[in-house]
Design a protein around this motif. Structure first.
Motif, PDB file in Angstrom:
ATOM      1  N   ASP A   1      -5.011  -8.261  11.625  1.00  0.00           N
ATOM      2  CA  ASP A   1      -5.096  -9.238  12.721  1.00  0.00           C
ATOM      3  C   ASP A   1      -3.770  -9.412  13.449  1.00  0.00           C
ATOM      4  OD1 ASP A   1      -7.877 -10.406  12.302  1.00  0.00           O
ATOM      5  OD2 ASP A   1      -7.012 -10.686  10.321  1.00  0.00           O
ATOM      6  N   ALA A   2      -2.656  -9.194  12.754  1.00  0.00           N
ATOM      7  CA  ALA A   2      -1.321  -9.348  13.345  1.00  0.00           C
ATOM      8  C   ALA A   2      -0.368  -8.446  12.576  1.00  0.00           C
ATOM      9  CB  ALA A   2      -0.857 -10.800  13.287  1.00  0.00           C
ATOM     10  N   ALA A   3       0.733  -8.047  13.221  1.00  0.00           N
ATOM     11  CA  ALA A   3       1.662  -7.105  12.601  1.00  0.00           C
ATOM     12  C   ALA A   3       3.100  -7.578  12.775  1.00  0.00           C
ATOM     13  CB  ALA A   3       1.494  -5.716  13.208  1.00  0.00           C
ATOM     14  N   VAL A   4       3.901  -7.351  11.724  1.00  0.00           N
ATOM     15  CA  VAL A   4       5.330  -7.662  11.763  1.00  0.00           C
ATOM     16  C   VAL A   4       6.068  -6.426  11.261  1.00  0.00           C
ATOM     17  CG1 VAL A   4       7.152  -9.248  11.074  1.00  0.00           C
ATOM     18  CG2 VAL A   4       4.780 -10.061  11.222  1.00  0.00           C
ATOM     19  N   PHE A   5       6.972  -5.903  12.074  1.00  0.00           N
ATOM     20  CA  PHE A   5       7.627  -4.634  11.769  1.00  0.00           C
ATOM     21  C   PHE A   5       9.139  -4.787  11.695  1.00  0.00           C
ATOM     22  CE2 PHE A   5       3.963  -2.920  14.456  1.00  0.00           C
ATOM     23  CZ  PHE A   5       3.148  -2.700  13.345  1.00  0.00           C
ATOM     24  N   GLU A   6       9.721  -4.429  10.552  1.00  0.00           N
ATOM     25  CA  GLU A   6      11.159  -4.177  10.539  1.00  0.00           C
ATOM     26  C   GLU A   6      11.373  -2.855  11.264  1.00  0.00           C
ATOM     27  OE1 GLU A   6      14.814  -3.220   7.437  1.00  0.00           O
ATOM     28  OE2 GLU A   6      12.996  -4.165   6.669  1.00  0.00           O
ATOM     29  N   THR A   7      12.306  -2.835  12.190  1.00  0.00           N
ATOM     30  CA  THR A   7      12.473  -1.673  13.066  1.00  0.00           C
ATOM     31  C   THR A   7      13.911  -1.187  12.954  1.00  0.00           C
ATOM     32  OG1 THR A   7      10.855  -2.706  14.545  1.00  0.00           O
ATOM     33  CG2 THR A   7      12.070  -0.824  15.396  1.00  0.00           C
ATOM     34  N   ALA A   8      14.105  -0.172  12.137  1.00  0.00           N
ATOM     35  CA  ALA A   8      15.453   0.293  11.839  1.00  0.00           C
ATOM     36  C   ALA A   8      15.955   1.292  12.881  1.00  0.00           C
ATOM     37  CB  ALA A   8      15.484   0.926  10.448  1.00  0.00           C
ATOM     38  N   ARG A   9      17.271   1.399  12.931  1.00  0.00           N
ATOM     39  CA  ARG A   9      17.937   2.307  13.865  1.00  0.00           C
ATOM     40  C   ARG A   9      17.475   3.754  13.673  1.00  0.00           C
ATOM     41  NH1 ARG A   9      21.282   5.603  11.760  1.00  0.00           N
ATOM     42  NH2 ARG A   9      21.276   4.271   9.927  1.00  0.00           N
ATOM     43  N   GLY A  10      17.379   4.209  12.430  1.00  0.00           N
ATOM     44  CA  GLY A  10      17.051   5.604  12.166  1.00  0.00           C
ATOM     45  C   GLY A  10      15.720   6.009  12.759  1.00  0.00           C
TER      46      GLY A  10
ATOM     47  N   ILE B   1       0.813  -1.206   0.000  1.00  0.00           N
ATOM     48  CA  ILE B   1       0.000   0.000   0.000  1.00  0.00           C
ATOM     49  C   ILE B   1       0.852   1.264   0.000  1.00  0.00           C
ATOM     50  CG2 ILE B   1      -1.901  -1.179   1.153  1.00  0.00           C
ATOM     51  CD1 ILE B   1      -1.112   0.242   3.741  1.00  0.00           C
ATOM     52  N   TYR B   2       2.170   1.089   0.244  1.00  0.00           N
ATOM     53  CA  TYR B   2       3.053   2.248   0.201  1.00  0.00           C
ATOM     54  C   TYR B   2       4.456   1.755  -0.122  1.00  0.00           C
ATOM     55  CZ  TYR B   2       4.679   6.961   1.236  1.00  0.00           C
ATOM     56  OH  TYR B   2       5.208   8.220   1.133  1.00  0.00           O
ATOM     57  N   PRO B   3       5.145   2.399  -1.064  1.00  0.00           N
ATOM     58  CA  PRO B   3       6.483   1.930  -1.459  1.00  0.00           C
ATOM     59  C   PRO B   3       7.591   2.570  -0.630  1.00  0.00           C
ATOM     60  CG  PRO B   3       5.762   3.651  -2.943  1.00  0.00           C
ATOM     61  CD  PRO B   3       4.642   3.464  -1.930  1.00  0.00           C
ATOM     62  N   LEU B   4       8.807   2.314  -1.024  1.00  0.00           N
ATOM     63  CA  LEU B   4      10.014   2.893  -0.434  1.00  0.00           C
ATOM     64  C   LEU B   4      10.299   2.340   0.953  1.00  0.00           C
ATOM     65  CD1 LEU B   4       9.575   6.588  -1.632  1.00  0.00           C
ATOM     66  CD2 LEU B   4      10.630   4.678  -2.838  1.00  0.00           C
ATOM     67  N   ASP B   5      11.282   2.935   1.620  1.00  0.00           N
ATOM     68  CA  ASP B   5      11.715   2.451   2.932  1.00  0.00           C
ATOM     69  C   ASP B   5      10.669   2.803   3.978  1.00  0.00           C
ATOM     70  OD1 ASP B   5      12.921   1.845   5.337  1.00  0.00           O
ATOM     71  OD2 ASP B   5      14.873   2.685   4.787  1.00  0.00           O
ATOM     72  N   CYS B   6      10.060   1.792   4.561  1.00  0.00           N
ATOM     73  CA  CYS B   6       9.000   1.989   5.565  1.00  0.00           C
ATOM     74  C   CYS B   6       9.340   1.237   6.842  1.00  0.00           C
ATOM     75  CB  CYS B   6       7.656   1.535   5.009  1.00  0.00           C
ATOM     76  SG  CYS B   6       7.072   2.536   3.627  1.00  0.00           S
ATOM     77  N   SER B   7      10.590   1.321   7.257  1.00  0.00           N
ATOM     78  CA  SER B   7      11.040   0.579   8.446  1.00  0.00           C
ATOM     79  C   SER B   7      11.033   1.425   9.712  1.00  0.00           C
ATOM     80  CB  SER B   7      12.447   0.024   8.206  1.00  0.00           C
ATOM     81  OG  SER B   7      13.357   1.064   7.888  1.00  0.00           O
ATOM     82  N   GLY B   8      10.309   2.556   9.674  1.00  0.00           N
ATOM     83  CA  GLY B   8      10.262   3.429  10.835  1.00  0.00           C
ATOM     84  C   GLY B   8       8.910   3.432  11.519  1.00  0.00           C
ATOM     85  N   PRO B   9       8.774   4.230  12.596  1.00  0.00           N
ATOM     86  CA  PRO B   9       7.545   4.209  13.397  1.00  0.00           C
ATOM     87  C   PRO B   9       6.323   4.772  12.685  1.00  0.00           C
ATOM     88  CG  PRO B   9       9.057   5.893  14.193  1.00  0.00           C
ATOM     89  CD  PRO B   9       9.811   5.080  13.192  1.00  0.00           C
TER      90      PRO B   9
END
Length: 913
Positions: free
Chosen positions: A545-554, A524-532
C-alpha cells in the motif's frame, strides 16, 4: 578504443530524469586527437551520417556539431553524437548526451539518452566501429548497419498495441514498467498496479479468452441471445467439410476453430476443390476446423472496451493493383517496401505473404505469382481483411449504427471480455445487421489496435486511452505513496522510523534499507538492499500500500532510481566527508548532486524534507518540483525562520518537545523524551532522525495522533533498529552495538558516549575498504582519544585492500592519541567480539561495531542465550594496561579457526610482560 563498462541508468539519475547509458570509454590512441587533425575524418563522418546536420550541439544552431568537427572536437564527444544519430535513424529518437573526462587519463564517460536499452547498447558499439573506420580511412556500410539496427528495434520494442496503451498511461502520469522481453507491462505501483499484455488486461477472464478462442462455442452462445451469426459446424475431415458445405449452402467459409489473426481462413468458397484445399490449409493451423455460411459484405472490426464501442474499421484484404508490366510477386515485393510494413506486428501494417492460402486465392482468380495482371486490375492475395495477413484498414467509427454497436457490446458481454475485437460482416456498417443480412462472425480476445491507431484512411482513434481509462477510471494514476531517504548517516534508522509511522495508516508497507527488504515486519530478503533493484521488488509487489526506500549513493550511480516520482524525499546530511573518491564523486558538492536525485523527482504535491543544519542539503530546495520542509534541532535556525516567514513547513525542538510548524501555525507533537528511540532525548542523532521521520510522515498525510502513538512505540531494540546504538547490559558492563562506519557517524556516537558515566571504555571497530586512507586515519584518532582499549579487525568488507592494510591505517590514527592504552588486532568481526566480551569488566563501556549486521546480531543473541544458561560466567584474567606506543596485544586465528591465547609483548613502562 574500448568500453571499460557500460551502465544502464534506468531511472532518474545524476545526469537526467530519464534513462541514459553511461559508458566509460578508454579512448586509447585517440584520446588526444581532435577531429580536424585526423585526415579525411570529418568528410567521411558527414558523408556517412548527414542527418547529424540537425545536431545543434553547444553552438545552439542547426549544423552546430559539424562546426565543432571543423574546429576540432574530441573522440568522446563524437562518439556521443554518432550514438544519438544511430538511435534516431533506427527509429528510437534520442537527443540528450554528454561527454565528460574522468580522473583517469584517456578515459571518458559518454552519456546518451535511450528509449530501448538493447538498441542503445548496439548503437554505442556501432558508433565506436564507425568512428574507428572513419579515423582509419576504412570502408563501412552505414546504411546496412542502420538497417540492422532498425530490425533490432522491431524485435526489441513493444508492439503498436502495447505501445499505445503505455503512451496513454504515461500521458496520465501513470508509471509503467516492462516486465519481460515481450509485451507484459505493469502500469502503476504496488497494490494500485494493473498489468497488460498487448490489449489483454489482468481483468480479462481466462474463461472468456477460452470461449473467444473457440469460434463454434462463441457462435452457439451468441445465437440464443438473438445476435446474428452465420450457420455452421465443426467438421472431422475434408469429406465432412464438403458435406457441411453442401448442407449449409454455397458460398461457405472454412477456418480453424481456434485460430487467430486470419491464419488458415478461406472465404467465398463454392467448389469441392476449394473446400478441400481450404480444409487442408486450416487443418495445418488447428486440429479442429469449422465450415460456416459465407456472409457477403465488407469485413469490419468493431472494438469494444469496458462494454462500449470505441472504434471501428473496415478491413480491406491484401491485394495488389496491376501495371501491365510486373508480375504479382514483384508487385507484392513493391507493396512490402512500405516502411509501415514489417514481419509480424512491430509496425502498423504487416507484410503480404505469398503462402499456401494466398496461392489458392490466386489460383481461384486464374493467377500464379508469376502472372502479369493488366494495368489497373485489382488482384486479391487474401480474401480476409486481417492486418496480420497484409490487409489494410479504413476508419468508420463515426458511421457505426447504434444497433450494430449494441449487438457488438452485447456480444462482448456474453463472451465476458473487457476488451474485445468483434468481427462484423455487413454491406453497410451504418445500417442494422438484421435488415441487410449481416452477422457477427467472430469475437477476438487480445484484439490488435493497429488498424485504429494508424488506419490507411480516416482518423486515428484514442483506443489506448480508452483501455487506460477502463483500468484507471476517474483520473486515478496507479501510484502508491513513496518516501525516499538518502544522506550519509541516519538513512537506515530514518527509513525504518518512517515505515513504522506509516503503518499506522497503510496496512502493508514495503521497505528497503541496508538491512534488507521488508514487507511490514517480515524480511523477505537480507543484506544491503538500499539500491534500485530492491526498491523495484517492492513496487512490483501487488500487496504493498505504501513504500519507504533507503536510497544509497551506490545504487543511484550504478542504475539510477527505481521510481520516477516520490511523495517525500528526505535528505539527512551530506557534509560528512564520507562516500567520496568513488565513481568520480570527489567533493561534497558532487556527492550532494548525486544524493539530490530523490529531491529532483518529488511530485508537485510532495515534499522534500531537508536538514537545515547542512548547507548542501538545505540548498537542494531550489531543485524540488514540490514543496519543502526543513528540520533542525533549533527552531530559531535562520533557514527555518525565513522558510516559515514564507509560509513553509518546519520541524524542530522547543523546550524538549517536537514541534511541527507551517508558517505561523505551530503544533507541539510530543516531548522528545517520549520517543524511546532517543533514550530520553539524550541521543542527539536519534533526535534528528526522529524530526526527519515525523516530518516525513506528516507530509505523507499521516494524522498527528497516529504519529504520536506510533512514535511512542519506536523502541531502540535490536529488532526495530538493529545496530543503531542498541544499549545492552551484560554482566554489569554496558555494551553499545552500532553500525556507524565513518568519521561523522563515529563522532556522533562519541558525543553521546561522553554523557555516559563509565570511566573505562573499550571499542571494537572496523570500516569498509572503499574509503580514502585519510578517513581511516581520522577515525583512528577519534577512537584513540575516546577509548582505553581499541580492538581493530578486518572481515567481509576489505573491498580490494590487502590483508592488514585497513588495520594499519586505523593504527596510524589511534597511536596519535594519548588516552588509548592498548591496541588489539583481530582477523574477523566475531573473533573480535568474542575477545572483547572476554575482556570487558563490570562498570565498563564497550562499543561493539558491527561489520555484517546479521552476523553480529546473531552472535550477540546466541551469546546472551548461552550466558543465561550458565549459572555463573567465568571471570577472565585481568590484563594490565600499558601505553599504546609500548604495548600491543596481537590476536590471530589458529589454523583451526580458534583464537590463540593472548600474549602481551614486553611493556617496559609497566614493568611487566
Amino acid at each position: 578504443m574500448e568500453f571499460r563498462k557500460v551502465l544502464a541508468l534506468r531511472g532518474p539519475n545524476q545526469w537526467a530524469n530519464f534513462p541514459v547509458l553511461e559508458a566509460w570509454v578508454d579512448l586509447g590512441e585517440w584520446h588526444d586527437k581532435p577531429s580536424h587533425e585526423i585526415p579525411g575524418f570529418n568528410e567521411r563522418i558527414m558523408q556517412w551520417l548527414p542527418s547529424m546536420i540537425e545536431h545543434r550541439c553547444s553552438i545552439g544552431q542547426r549544423g552546430g556539431f559539424f562546426q565543432r568537427l571543423a574546429t576540432g572536437t574530441y573522440p568522446a564527444h563524437i562518439l556521443e553524437h554518432i550514438t544519438l544519430a544511430l538511435q534516431s535513424l533506427a527509429g528510437t529518437p534520442a537527443t540528450f548526451g554528454k561527454a565528460r573526462k574522468t580522473s583517469q587519463p584517456g578515459i571518458y564517460r559518454v552519456v546518451v539518452e535511450y528509449e530501448e536499452e538493447a538498441v542503445a547498447r548496439a548503437c554505442l558499439e556501432s558508433a565506436k566501429q564507425i568512428f574507428l573506420a572513419a579515423a582509419r580511412n576504412e570502408p563501412y556500410d552505414v546504411p546496412g548497419e542502420v538497417q540492422r539496427l532498425r530490425n533490432l528495434v522491431q524485435r526489441e520494442r513493444l508492439g503498436p498495441s502495447t505501445s499505445a496503451i503505455v503512451a496513454a498511461a504515461t500521458a496520465r502520469n501513470i508509471p509503467t514498467r516492462r516486465l519481460n522481453e515481450y509485451s507484459l507491462v505493469q502500469l502503476g505501483y504496488g497494490r494500485r498496479q494493473r498489468r497488460i499484455r498487448a490489449s489483454v488486461t489482468d481483468r480479462t477472464p481466462a474463461i472468456a479468452e477460452s470461449i473467444a478462442q473457440d469460434k463454434d462455442l462463441t457462435r452457439r452462445l451468441l445465437f440464443p441471445a438473438g445476435i446474428p451469426v452465420p450457420d455452421g459446424r465443426p467438421v472431422e475431415n475434408a469429406e465432412d467439410a464438403w458435406k457441411a458445405a453442401q448442407a449449409i449452402g454455397f458460398p461457405v467459409v472454412v477456418k480453424p476453430q481456434d485460430g487467430n489473426q486470419g491464419r488458415g481462413v478461406a472465404t467465398d468458397l463454392t467448389t469441392r476443390e476449394q473446400v478441400v484445399a481450404a480444409y487442408e490449409a486450416a487443418r495445418k493451423q488447428s486440429s479442429s476446423v469449422i465450415v460456416e455460411q459465407y456472409i457477403p459484405g465488407h469485413d469490419y472490426r468493431v472494438l469494444v472496451v469496458g462494454g462500449k464501442v470505441v472504434a471501428a474499421a473496415r478491413r480491406e484484404p491484401a491485394h495488389v493493383i496491376g501495371d501491365g508490366r510486373r508480375t504479382i510477386a514483384q508487385l507484392v515485393d513493391e507493396v512490402n517496401t512500405d516502411p509501415r510494413r514489417s514481419e509480424g506486428h512491430a509496425t502498423v501494417l504487416s507484410k503480404i505473404r505469398l503462402d499456401e492460402v494466398s496461392l489458392n486465392v490466386l489460383r481461384d482468380q486464374g493467377f500464379t505469382p508469376s502472372s502479369v495482371p493488366a494495368d489497373g486490375q485489382r488482384v486479391l492475395i487474401r480474401r480476409n481483411g486481417n492486418l496480420s495477413t497484409g490487409g489494410t484498414a479504413i476508419d468508420v467509427t463515426e458511421y457505426v449504427h447504434p444497433e450494430v454497436a449494441a449487438r457488438a457490446e452485447e456480444a462482448a458481454r456474453i463472451v465476458g471480455l473487457d476488451v474485445a475485437g468483434v468481427d462484423v460482416i455487413a454491406q453497410d456498417i451504418s445500417r442494422p445487421l438484421e435488415e441487410q443480412g449481416g452477422a457477427i462472425v467472430e469475437i477476438n480476445a487480445a484484439p490488435g489496435l493497429r488498424m485504429h491507431l494508424e488506419p490507411s484512411a480516416g482518423i486515428s482513434r484514442p483506443v489506448g486511452e480508452a483501455i487506460v481509462e477502463m483500468l484507471f477510471p476517474d483520473g486515478v494514476n496507479g501510484r502508491i505513496p513513496i518516501a525516499a531517504v538518502t544522506g550519509i548517516n541516519g538513512k537506515t534508522t530514518t527509513t525504518r522510523f518512517i515505515a513504522h509511522l506509516v503503518r499506522g495508516v497503510y496496512p502493508v508497507v514495503g521497505m528497503t534499507c541496508t538491512d534488507g527488504i521488508y514487507i511490514n515486519d517480515r524480511r523477505i530478503y537480507p543484506l544491503d538492499c538500499s539500491g534500485p533493484k530492491s526498491a523495484t521488488k517492492i513496487l512490483m509487489n501487488p500487496q504493498v500500500d505504501a513504500a519507504v526506500f533507503e536510497t544509497a549513493r551506490g545504487g543511484i550511480l550504478r542504475a539510477g532510481l527505481a521510481f520516477d516520482q516520490c511523495d517525500v524525499a528526505v535528505v539527512t546530511n551530506v557534509n560528512g566527508g564520507d562516500h567520496l573518491g568513488i565513481s568520480e564523486v570527489k567533493t561534497p558538492e558532487e556527492l550532494a548532486k548525486v544524493k539530490r536525485c530523490i529531491v529532483d523527482v518529488v511530485a508537485p504535491h510532495g515534499y522534500a524534507v531537508l536538514n537545515a543544519d547542512d548547507p548542501l542539503v538545505a540548498s537542494m530546495a531550489a531543485y524540488c518540483p514540490g514543496k519543502v520542509l526543513y528540520f533542525a534541532l533549533d527552531g530559531d535556525h535562520p533557514v527555518i525562520v525565513e522558510h516559515r516567514r514564507q509560509g513553509g513547513r518546519a520541524a524542530f525542538l522547543r523546550e524538549g518537545s517536537v514541534v511541527l510548524a507551517e508558517g505561523d501555525r505551530e503544533t507541539e507533537l510530543m516531548p522528545v523524551a517520549d520517543v524511546p528511540l532517543t533514550r530520553g532525548g539524550v541521543i542527539r542523532f536519534h533526535v534528528e532522525n526522529t524530526l526527519a521521520a515525523v516530518a516525513a510522515a506528516w507530509c505523507l498525510g499521516v494524522p498527528l495522533e497516529v504519529i504520536r502513538h506510533r512514535a511512542a512505540g519506536m523502541s531502540p531494540d535490536l529488532n526495530k533498529v538493529p545496530a543503531r546504538f542498541n544499549i545492552l547490559q551484560i554482566e554489569g558492563a554496558t555494551v553499545i552495538v552500532d553500525y556507524g562506519h565513518n568519521a561523522h557517524a563515529l563522532q556522533a556516537v562519541l558525543d553521546v558516549i561522553e554523557t555516559f558515566p563509565h570511566s573505562r571504555r573499550m571499542a571494537v571497530y572496523s570500516a569498509a575498504g572503499d574509503r580514502r586512507d585519510e578517513v581511516f586515519i581520522r577515525q583512528g584518532k577519534l577512537l584513540g582519544a575516546a577509548f582505553d582499549r581499541v580492538i581493530l579487525y578486518e572481515d567481509h568488507h576489505r573491498r580490494g585492500r590487502p590483508v592488514g592494510e585497513i588495520i594499519g591505517l586505523f593504527r596510524q590514527g589511534v597511536v596519535q592519541s594519548s588516552r588509548v592504552k592498548e591496541i588489539l588486532e583481530v582477523n574477523g568481526a566475531i573473533k573480535a567480539a568474542e575477545l572483547a566480551m572476554s575482556l570487558v569488566r563490570p562498570g565498563e563501556l564497550l562499543l561493539l561495531q558491527a561489520d555484517w549486521i546479521d552476523e553480529t546480531l546473531d552472535w550477540i543473541k546466541e551469546y546472551l542465550v548461552q550466558l543465561a544458561d550458565k549459572k555463573s560466567a567465568p571471570t577472565p584474567a585481568e590484563l594490565t594496561f600499558a601505553p599504546a606506543s609500548e604495548a600491543t596485544l596481537v590476536v590471530e586465528p589458529s589454523p583451526t579457526g580458534e583464537i590463540d591465547v593472548p600474549i602481551l609483548v614486553d611493556s617496559p613502562a609497566a614493568g611487566k610482560s
